[in-house]
Enzyme design. Structure first.
Site, PDB file in Angstrom:
ATOM      1  N   TYR B  79       0.836  -1.128  -0.178  1.00  0.00           N
ATOM      2  CA  TYR B  79       0.196   0.057   0.075  1.00  0.00           C
ATOM      3  C   TYR B  79       1.114   1.291   0.056  1.00  0.00           C
ATOM      4  CZ  TYR B  79      -4.618   2.367   1.003  1.00  0.00           C
ATOM      5  OH  TYR B  79      -5.627   3.178   0.948  1.00  0.00           O
ATOM      6  N   ARG B 204     -21.878 -14.374 -11.195  1.00  0.00           N
ATOM      7  CA  ARG B 204     -21.425 -15.444 -10.113  1.00  0.00           C
ATOM      8  C   ARG B 204     -22.411 -16.437 -10.340  1.00  0.00           C
ATOM      9  NH1 ARG B 204     -20.984 -11.487  -5.640  1.00  0.00           N
ATOM     10  NH2 ARG B 204     -20.382 -10.182  -7.379  1.00  0.00           N
TER      11      ARG B 204
END
Lengths: 363, 363
Positions: B79, B204
């Site tokens: 990050y 999905r």
């Protein structure tokens, strides 16, 4: 004083009437899209009778019109802006000379140089009639090469440097395609405005030294090949002496653009105005989020469509013309071809790694 | 009146003194970057003696703190914003309750709910001491789930919809990751502000109908799977009824982003605030030049770093809290885990296609 002016005007009108005659119009046209060498034809379309000019009509004769990459794309039918119908006359910019007119005497005179500012009016023609309202008069002391190539490349460079980030003296910008028409103008305007310009060019087996020498003669201080941007050494040599670029100018796409991204400053802007590699612009997500990258596009034709009516276009031209007069903005190397020799001209204009601008002209 | 206030203050001080005792601080920490399940440890670091609080110190107790995707990235060391040193306590947002304090009585009282606004102060801890100046007091009638998840996702959605283009009633925006925490907030704020929100989700095999139903229960009117954006049919169904999107919100990258680009309006803005697919953002050159596309990035942490000191952050929170109270902005589905059960919590938070927010809390 007043009566002599009236006399002069009468004399002028008489003089015009005497000159009036017929002008043969040749136009470089295509009646279908395709390879320029296959679809372009020099048509003898009309003949203009100068005595029939209406009020505000200006009869103009081609001095020179370049073959720009966008012209090729347009003839191929691969451009966002295409003629409203075919057959159409091509050519996006060019300088003309006033032959005759019915505008008020103060505005233009025979011999004046003018730029027609109509987007969908092909410039590859020997003569044409344009309304005085669609012409910008420019001085005739700047050289035909500069005048013919003024309204696309230097104007693009001007807007790229002015309209996207606020550049202060000492700031840095970086560009790929540093030897392109726009690239050469960016180098010169950047020098004029005290901006560090880093120019990236493609490596080439022949003529590399000459190219670098030429760009340096225009004022380029930092010229690198694409591979240099991937080397860590640049961090120590270049980026320790000048700030990271606030602005990146991209006319290539693909890996050359990723190379630019690598060295931009935080919160920099990348402006795409061309895509020579035919590869897209690919940006890692982290560049947008964590480096606050701003990616924009610039299209001179849209800018013109939005700004022709105002005074901004003329103001920019006059500022650029001043720079040309002071020898601070040079025309690209040019090679002239007659309209009738268009096949050789188009072939020359499409040669890879070509840095000479092909100009079409008439006898 | 005045004397009774003084008396009350004295009583309060007395009351505080009586309450003062020792608080054990447990912190979810890592001493190296890596997979959360491997590097996270629950350390018993210090014990706070409330009688030792300095002026302006506020002793707070964790109510709930979510595990956001950015927390996982941060623990992995992947990050842009990382702790200044290790071991460090993680957790980017959360709601706490005031236990005791040495601030002036009018500002906070024991039992008040507060959000600590310090970027590098991990929220995954049972107790902590924070200066009154680094806390925003919020009302305690909005539900722990809403309060714990208020300062990242809904704030991101708020800024995405407010800071990039001017959206008028009836305008359209489009987002991928429509079921993400930010996506759910975008749907609700969009409805509240009369903006058409088109939400794209990944297809999905299981739970698709439930997901669509859930998003529609939040006010979503237009939910599509990624594949729909590649179908010409959408032009006739959707884009003939609502305008093309002026704004695209991207938290996925790769092909999902190219799909968004395809349907944006001319001169639209695409804002990237996440990269779930770990693929870059790829944009054809023509989108930048001819469609005048503007690509930007947004990072809530940077916005906070730049705006914590001003009043904008609190103003935004209060506006969002008002929406929560009117039931116009719902908390995401949440699942609570004790800090001590962090291994199960972290595992649940990393499950693919998970739309439930994991909250850490204390007994």
């Amino acid at each position: 004083m007043r009566s002599s002016l009236v006399l002069f005007k009468r004399f002028q009108t008489l003089f015009h009437t005497r000159l009036a005659s017929s002008y043969v119009v040749q136009e470089l046209q295509a009646d279908q899209y395709g390879a320029p060498n296959e679809v372009l034809k020099l048509n003898q379309t009309t003949s203009i009778d100068a005595s029939q000019l209406k009020p505000n009509d200006v009869l103009i004769k081609l001095l020179a019109s370049p073959i720009n990459p966008a012209d090729i794309n347009m003839i191929e039918g691969k451009y966002a802006l295409l003629p409203s119908s075919l057959p159409a006359t091509f050519g996006n910019e060019g300088v003309f000379q006033v032959v005759d007119h019915r505008a008020s005497d103060e505005q233009v005179r025979p011999g004046d140089w003018v730029l027609p500012k109509i987007l969908d009016w092909g410039k590859w023609r020997s003569y044409g009639i344009v309304s005085i309202n669609d012409l910008i008069k420019i001085p005739s002391d700047i050289g035909v090469e500069s005048a013919a190539t003024l309204s696309v490349n230097p104007c693009t460079a001007y807007r790229l440097l002015r309209d996207f980030v606020t550049l202060e003296k000492g700031d840095t910008i970086i560009q790929n395609g540093g030897n392109s028409g726009v690239g050469q103008a960016v180098i010169q305007l950047g020098k004029l405005w005290n901006i560090n310009v880093v120019s990236i060019v493609r490596n080439r087996e022949q003529g590399m030294n000459e190219l670098v020498d030429y760009l340096k003669s225009l004022g380029a201080e930092h010229v690198y090949v694409e591979e240099d941007l991937r080397k860590e050494a640049l961090r120590k040599t270049l980026w320790s002496t000048i700030p990271r670029p606030k602005l990146g100018l991209n006319c290539v796409g693909g890996r050359a653009t990723s190379d630019l991204l690598r060295v931009l400053d935080k919160s920099a802007t990348l402006v795409t105005y061309g895509g020579m590699s035919k590869q897209p612009v690919t940006v890692p997500t982290a560049e947008f989020i964590f480096n606050d990258l701003n990616c924009r596009g610039f299209w001179m034709s849209r800018w013109k469509a939005e700004n022709y009516k105002g005074s901004q276009f003329a103001q920019m031209l006059y500022e650029l013309i001043d720079s040309i007069r002071r020898n601070e903005l040079k025309a690209p190397h040019c090679e002239k071809f007659l309209l009738s020799d268009y096949k050789a001209a188009v072939e020359q204009a499409q040669k890879p790694l070509n840095t000479t601008k092909v100009l079409l002209t008439v006898a």
